[in-house]
Design a protein around this motif. Sequence first.
Motif, short mmCIF file in Angstrom:
data_model
loop_
_atom_site.label_atom_id
_atom_site.label_comp_id
_atom_site.label_asym_id
_atom_site.label_seq_id
_atom_site.Cartn_x
_atom_site.Cartn_y
_atom_site.Cartn_z
N MET A 1 12.09 -20.27 4.45
CA MET A 1 12.53 -20.59 5.40
C MET A 1 12.58 -19.21 7.07
N SER A 2 12.98 -20.50 8.06
CA SER A 2 12.34 -20.03 8.92
C SER A 2 13.73 -19.23 9.75
N ASP A 3 13.47 -18.63 10.78
CA ASP A 3 14.49 -16.89 10.97
C ASP A 3 15.16 -17.59 11.68
N GLN A 4 14.69 -18.34 12.46
CA GLN A 4 16.14 -19.18 13.79
C GLN A 4 17.37 -19.49 11.95
N PHE A 5 16.89 -20.94 11.15
CA PHE A 5 17.84 -21.06 10.47
C PHE A 5 18.13 -20.17 9.75
N LEU A 6 18.17 -19.11 9.38
CA LEU A 6 18.97 -17.49 8.86
C LEU A 6 19.38 -17.32 9.41
N PHE A 7 19.18 -17.10 11.18
CA PHE A 7 19.72 -16.61 11.53
C PHE A 7 21.43 -17.39 11.76
N ALA A 8 20.87 -19.15 12.39
CA ALA A 8 22.40 -19.52 12.29
C ALA A 8 23.49 -19.37 11.51
N THR A 9 22.48 -19.30 10.35
CA THR A 9 23.51 -19.43 9.08
C THR A 9 24.04 -17.27 8.91
N GLU A 10 23.42 -17.02 9.29
CA GLU A 10 24.20 -15.28 9.14
C GLU A 10 25.73 -15.42 10.81
N VAL A 11 24.87 -16.27 11.55
CA VAL A 11 26.25 -16.79 12.50
C VAL A 11 27.63 -17.10 11.62
N PHE A 12 26.80 -18.27 11.40
CA PHE A 12 28.23 -19.04 10.49
C PHE A 12 28.75 -18.10 9.36
N ILE A 13 28.50 -17.55 8.39
CA ILE A 13 28.97 -16.66 7.67
C ILE A 13 30.07 -15.54 8.27
N ASN A 14 29.75 -15.30 9.35
CA ASN A 14 30.04 -14.42 9.66
C ASN A 14 31.53 -14.89 11.18
N GLY A 15 30.81 -16.41 11.39
CA GLY A 15 32.19 -17.08 11.67
C GLY A 15 32.90 -17.50 11.04
N LEU A 16 32.78 -16.96 9.43
CA LEU A 16 33.72 -17.95 8.24
C LEU A 16 34.70 -16.75 8.27
N MET A 17 34.37 -14.73 8.20
CA MET A 17 35.45 -14.15 8.13
C MET A 17 35.74 -13.60 9.36
N ALA A 18 34.84 -13.72 10.94
CA ALA A 18 36.14 -13.92 12.32
C ALA A 18 37.01 -15.09 11.85
#
Length: 331
Positions: A1-18
Amino acid sequence: MSDQFLFATEVFINGLMAGVLYALVALGFVLIYKASGIFNYAQGVMALFAAMTLVGIMEGQVPFSHIINAMFGTDIHHFGWHVPALLAILLTVGVMVIFAWLVQRVVMRHLVGQEPIILFMATIGLAYFLEGFSDLMWGSEIKTLDIGLPQGGSFWIEDMTAGLGTDNFYGFFIDNLDIVATGIAVLLVMALVAFSQYTKQGRAMRAVADDHQAALSVGISLNFIWVMVWSVAGFVALVAGIVWGTKSGVQFSLSLIALKALPVLMLGGFTSIPGAIVGGLIIGVGEKLFEFAIGPMVGGATENWFAYVLALLFLVFRPQGLFGDKIIERV
């Protein structure tokens, strides 16, 4: 997987938590609105007051110590003991129930049948009174709240996801507190939905929201319903105050989380408990992803206004929100 996609996934998950944290605050607004048909401006201050009371009880702080010392020339600030977290939470719940009874006794029972704008103005006055009362009771300094909730990054998740990308990706960083808050929010929503839909008191609460006078005519006690609803909203405020206070400290800016709950309510609907959660998740994910994708192009700080722009669009095209009731008046 590309790092950009993984960073976006991390942002998405943290957005759910927020989003879950926003939804915790919005739940209190929904409960009051379902019972009285008004927006409770004081909900954010209730979260602040509950968190300050919890800290004060845990630390054995003497209430109104500043006033007592000024009047009698003493120098007393603490009783000399610390209260266990669980007992302190139970005592704080008792304080919020007393607060609910006082709100009904002193304010709400005199406003039965009044226009919604009058009830709304009453909650504004209540918010400013409660904020000043909290200052006098517990002091205005920033307090640390620690009831034993896990904090910091989840090393298990970081280690598990570290091998997904290249050497530049070190795994998803997700705060343990956000994970716990998500679990608490899920349980709280399930309990509130069950209470609202399947209990006699929940149905009475919806009847009171529809028409005060009609509810009175069929034997529903407005006094009891309002005390019950404000007590439950006070408990929700305590949960939100614990989570936010643990995350960022107990300070007077905590009361401003009410402003972030407004877009959540506009998206989910003022009368829907599940809508508060869905609206919170949309706001949380949307603002994080927008900041990640668009923020660098416009100089950042998009999280400050993204939620309100999205709420404005909903007001234009779907003012009742995703789950709100559409009201049609025939003239």
